[in-house]
Design a protein around this motif. Structure first.
Motif, PDB file in Angstrom:
ATOM      1  N   UNK A  91       0.811  -1.225   0.000  1.00  0.00           N
ATOM      2  CA  UNK A  91       0.000   0.000   0.000  1.00  0.00           C
ATOM      3  C   UNK A  91       0.847   1.279   0.000  1.00  0.00           C
ATOM      4  N   UNK A  92       2.119   1.177  -0.342  1.00  0.00           N
ATOM      5  CA  UNK A  92       3.027   2.328  -0.405  1.00  0.00           C
ATOM      6  C   UNK A  92       4.296   1.872  -1.112  1.00  0.00           C
ATOM      7  N   UNK A  93       5.117   2.838  -1.554  1.00  0.00           N
ATOM      8  CA  UNK A  93       6.385   2.449  -2.166  1.00  0.00           C
ATOM      9  C   UNK A  93       7.297   1.826  -1.121  1.00  0.00           C
ATOM     10  N   UNK A  94       8.201   0.978  -1.598  1.00  0.00           N
ATOM     11  CA  UNK A  94       9.140   0.337  -0.691  1.00  0.00           C
ATOM     12  C   UNK A  94      10.478   0.083  -1.364  1.00  0.00           C
ATOM     13  N   UNK A 162      10.155   2.266   3.655  1.00  0.00           N
ATOM     14  CA  UNK A 162       8.804   2.385   3.102  1.00  0.00           C
ATOM     15  C   UNK A 162       8.332   3.829   3.142  1.00  0.00           C
ATOM     16  N   UNK A 163       7.405   4.141   2.237  1.00  0.00           N
ATOM     17  CA  UNK A 163       6.870   5.500   2.159  1.00  0.00           C
ATOM     18  C   UNK A 163       5.749   5.749   3.133  1.00  0.00           C
ATOM     19  N   UNK A 164       5.926   5.367   4.378  1.00  0.00           N
ATOM     20  CA  UNK A 164       4.931   5.531   5.428  1.00  0.00           C
ATOM     21  C   UNK A 164       5.328   4.686   6.618  1.00  0.00           C
ATOM     22  N   UNK A 169      -0.243   0.271   8.980  1.00  0.00           N
ATOM     23  CA  UNK A 169      -1.189   0.472   7.882  1.00  0.00           C
ATOM     24  C   UNK A 169      -1.938  -0.831   7.599  1.00  0.00           C
ATOM     25  N   UNK A 170      -3.160  -0.679   7.137  1.00  0.00           N
ATOM     26  CA  UNK A 170      -3.937  -1.841   6.705  1.00  0.00           C
ATOM     27  C   UNK A 170      -3.496  -2.221   5.296  1.00  0.00           C
ATOM     28  N   UNK A 171      -3.006  -3.439   5.158  1.00  0.00           N
ATOM     29  CA  UNK A 171      -2.656  -3.940   3.841  1.00  0.00           C
ATOM     30  C   UNK A 171      -3.162  -5.362   3.719  1.00  0.00           C
ATOM     31  N   UNK A 180      -8.023 -14.024  -3.290  1.00  0.00           N
ATOM     32  CA  UNK A 180      -8.779 -13.354  -2.236  1.00  0.00           C
ATOM     33  C   UNK A 180      -7.845 -12.594  -1.289  1.00  0.00           C
ATOM     34  N   UNK A 181      -8.056 -11.269  -1.115  1.00  0.00           N
ATOM     35  CA  UNK A 181      -7.238 -10.510  -0.173  1.00  0.00           C
ATOM     36  C   UNK A 181      -7.758 -10.629   1.255  1.00  0.00           C
ATOM     37  N   UNK A 182      -6.848 -10.561   2.216  1.00  0.00           N
ATOM     38  CA  UNK A 182      -7.200 -10.569   3.633  1.00  0.00           C
ATOM     39  C   UNK A 182      -6.469  -9.416   4.303  1.00  0.00           C
ATOM     40  N   UNK A 183      -7.219  -8.561   4.981  1.00  0.00           N
ATOM     41  CA  UNK A 183      -6.616  -7.409   5.647  1.00  0.00           C
ATOM     42  C   UNK A 183      -5.716  -7.838   6.806  1.00  0.00           C
ATOM     43  N   UNK A 184      -4.567  -7.151   6.954  1.00  0.00           N
ATOM     44  CA  UNK A 184      -3.742  -7.362   8.137  1.00  0.00           C
ATOM     45  C   UNK A 184      -2.936  -6.103   8.424  1.00  0.00           C
ATOM     46  N   UNK A 185      -2.507  -5.971   9.666  1.00  0.00           N
ATOM     47  CA  UNK A 185      -1.616  -4.893  10.107  1.00  0.00           C
ATOM     48  C   UNK A 185      -0.417  -5.574  10.732  1.00  0.00           C
TER      49      UNK A 185
END
Length: 207
Positions: A91-94, A162-164, A169-171, A180-185
């Motif tokens: 969810x951001x550059x890395x 990472x750019x954050x 963050x929720x990714x 199928x995506x699954x949310x995780x932090x």
């Protein structure tokens, strides 16, 4: 061991993200940041021991620094032998710089018709190498991948930028068969960050 290299790198990244962020020039951040990280991981004499301990299994994600405005963070990933991650995004550059040992990064792309994740290029990182990760839609290939310690007899260490604040963050992780995506932090493993600002020893030495 001297933490000077890390302190200088953080200063350079702070200048880079502060200026480029105002202009929304993410490409400049990634391009120059990759060069800065490449220079940092050419040297294996600066990472504090507490951020380099190899876990018994899996991996440790140790926060080394997070910018006060969460424009970037620096993390050490310490891998147990043959440890790997789930297939995931960011969810951001890395930027991933190999410091010690070796790891592989298997890229995945999503089939536009079925949504299934298709494995693609397998990159192998050796000390000094840097991998760039940019999410879709800014990068048509996306940033979904799976990382594995390439060594089966010892740990490996990579330095990630990472750019954050990546740990907060929720990714997503992904089921490869269905897409199928699954949310995780992810959070962080360590509870204390290295003290990069104690310059007392060098000041005393110069007295």
């Amino acid at each position: 061991m001297s933490i000077d290299r890390l302190r200088r790198f953080i200063g350079d990244m702070t200048s880079l993200t502060g200026g480029a962020w105002q202009d929304k020039d993410e490409n400049a951040v990634v391009e120059v940041g990759a060069k800065l990280l490449g220079e940092l991981v050419k040297h294996d004499d600066w990472l504090p021991e507490q951020a380099a301990r190899v876990p018994a299994h899996g991996y440790a994600q140790n926060l080394l620094w997070c910018d006060p405005f969460e424009r970037f963070c620096v993390v050490s990933f310490v891998w147990a032998p043959r440890a790997n991650t789930p297939v995931h995004d960011h969810e951001m550059w890395g930027l991933v710089g190999m410091l010690r040992g070796s790891e592989t990064s298997l890229a995945f792309t999503r089939d536009p018709e079925t949504g299934v994740l298709v494995p693609g290029e397998l990159a192998k990182l050796e000390p000094g190498d840097v991998e760039v990760l940019v999410p879709a839609p800014r990068n048509p290939k996306g940033d979904i991948h799976q990382v594995t310690n390439a060594l089966d007899d010892r740990g490996s260490i990579s330095i990630h930028v990472y750019g954050g604040n990546i740990g907060a963050v929720r990714r997503h992780t992904f089921d490869v068969k269905t897409g199928q995506p699954n949310l995780f932090v992810s959070g962080y493993t360590n509870r204390e960050q290295p003290n990069i600002w104690d310059r007392s020893a060098e000041v005393r030495a110069a007295s």
